[in-house]
Write an enzyme that holds these catalytic residues in place. Sequence first.
Site, PDB file in Angstrom:
ATOM      1  N   ASP A  97      -2.498  -2.508  10.467  1.00  0.00           N
ATOM      2  CA  ASP A  97      -2.700  -2.426   9.014  1.00  0.00           C
ATOM      3  C   ASP A  97      -3.214  -3.735   8.399  1.00  0.00           C
ATOM      4  O   ASP A  97      -3.568  -3.753   7.210  1.00  0.00           O
ATOM      5  CB  ASP A  97      -1.368  -2.088   8.298  1.00  0.00           C
ATOM      6  N   LYS A 100       0.843  -1.208   0.000  1.00  0.00           N
ATOM      7  CA  LYS A 100       0.000   0.000   0.000  1.00  0.00           C
ATOM      8  C   LYS A 100       0.869   1.245   0.000  1.00  0.00           C
ATOM      9  O   LYS A 100       2.037   1.210   0.423  1.00  0.00           O
ATOM     10  CB  LYS A 100      -0.942   0.034   1.209  1.00  0.00           C
TER      11      LYS A 100
HETATM   12  P1  ATP Z   1       4.517  -0.375   7.669  1.00  0.00           P
HETATM   13  O1  ATP Z   1       4.096   0.189   6.361  1.00  0.00           O
HETATM   14  O2  ATP Z   1       3.425  -1.032   8.412  1.00  0.00           O
HETATM   15  O3  ATP Z   1       5.329   0.592   8.482  1.00  0.00           O
HETATM   16  P2  ATP Z   1       6.910  -1.606   7.098  1.00  0.00           P
HETATM   17  O4  ATP Z   1       7.125  -1.485   5.646  1.00  0.00           O
HETATM   18  O5  ATP Z   1       7.563  -0.593   7.950  1.00  0.00           O
HETATM   19  O6  ATP Z   1       5.409  -1.632   7.349  1.00  0.00           O
HETATM   20  P3  ATP Z   1       7.678  -4.376   7.191  1.00  0.00           P
HETATM   21  O7  ATP Z   1       8.233  -4.463   5.825  1.00  0.00           O
HETATM   22  O8  ATP Z   1       6.435  -5.061   7.465  1.00  0.00           O
HETATM   23  O9  ATP Z   1       7.503  -2.895   7.686  1.00  0.00           O
HETATM   24  O10 ATP Z   1       8.848  -4.881   8.161  1.00  0.00           O
HETATM   25  C1  ATP Z   1       9.205  -4.298   9.370  1.00  0.00           C
HETATM   26  C2  ATP Z   1      10.024  -5.314  10.175  1.00  0.00           C
HETATM   27  O11 ATP Z   1       9.204  -6.414  10.511  1.00  0.00           O
HETATM   28  C3  ATP Z   1      11.190  -5.879   9.399  1.00  0.00           C
HETATM   29  O12 ATP Z   1      12.359  -5.198   9.707  1.00  0.00           O
HETATM   30  C4  ATP Z   1      11.246  -7.353   9.815  1.00  0.00           C
HETATM   31  O13 ATP Z   1      12.220  -7.587  10.801  1.00  0.00           O
HETATM   32  C5  ATP Z   1       9.891  -7.648  10.423  1.00  0.00           C
HETATM   33  N1  ATP Z   1       9.041  -8.572   9.638  1.00  0.00           N
HETATM   34  C6  ATP Z   1       8.188  -9.454  10.158  1.00  0.00           C
HETATM   35  N2  ATP Z   1       7.537 -10.124   9.219  1.00  0.00           N
HETATM   36  C7  ATP Z   1       7.945  -9.657   8.039  1.00  0.00           C
HETATM   37  C8  ATP Z   1       7.616  -9.958   6.689  1.00  0.00           C
HETATM   38  N3  ATP Z   1       6.728 -10.900   6.388  1.00  0.00           N
HETATM   39  N4  ATP Z   1       8.230  -9.251   5.727  1.00  0.00           N
HETATM   40  C9  ATP Z   1       9.121  -8.295   6.042  1.00  0.00           C
HETATM   41  N5  ATP Z   1       9.487  -7.989   7.297  1.00  0.00           N
HETATM   42  C10 ATP Z   1       8.910  -8.650   8.298  1.00  0.00           C
END
Ligand code: ATP
Length: 291
Positions: free
Chosen positions: A137, A11
Amino acid sequence: MNNISLKALAKINLGLDVVRRREDGYHEVRMIMQTVHLYDKLEITKTKEPGIVIKSNLSYVPTNENNLVYKAAKILMDEFNIQEGVSVNLIKRIPVAAGMAGGSSDAAAMLYGMNQIFDLKLSRKQLMERGVKIGADVPYCLMRGTALAEGIGEELTQLPPMVKCPVLIAKPQISVSTKFVYENLKLNDETVHPDIDQLVKDIENKDLHAIAGHMGNVLETVTIPEYPIIAQIKEQMMQSGAINSMMSGSGPTVFGLFEDEETAKKAYDDMVKSGLAKQIYLTSIYNNRRD
Ligand code: ATP
């Protein structure tokens, strides 16, 4: 059914406002969520041996209980007393820790997939109720499309589909902690809040230029002074003809909306040449919802 292959879509936020900090430390937000056609893939297989086995193409993504995919599987396995196991091949393309809800979308896909392969007969609403325990989310990632998210992000109002347009995504080679961003957000009389209600109207009116003109992310007030490269990437997109560009979520990913494919392709090439971003994708608005 013994296996299923699913797309977990990313998203962007067309608007992100923080209304207030609650007493429990959570922040009350008003966000416009929009699915884009950039996705991770989950290949889920039912196994005779109990347990949850995850492998991923990225070595730095956890494959243990810290992966949100694991949490999603565990919640349903415990609740339904599932005796078999699952193995998941998680092919990541969505930038990690980047403000694109990658982990949350993987968790949503896992809930959806578990429901199918174990024939749990949960409705989408029931999956969303389980999903919110994993992350704010996750319910949105189960729903997809264009939505207004309020509360801590879990109170969803479906909006009419966003106007389709090319979207350029660029993530610099920096990591930004969501916790850091929220902890350093200072809300006061001078804070410029995006007009989320106006954005909703623009989306209803299907007016791409008005949408782009009213885009805003209050979290940029924290990340841009700290990481000027975010502003440089935004500027690069504008110079390449974006209608507007903005940081998604708590960053550091920046996206730009474009009028036509040709300009967007040229902007992609310009971004590659600039050397500002490590991950660059040319994608588009995705409006199909999950039933
Ligand atoms: P948001 O938009 O909710 O802030 P995000 O992009 O910051 O999401 P994610 O890519 O979901 O964050 O990853 C954040 C942290 O979560 C990563 O550094 C990782 O250690 C952990 N993590 C747990 N599950 C996953 C997954 N399926 N894919 C990627 N990272 C994951």
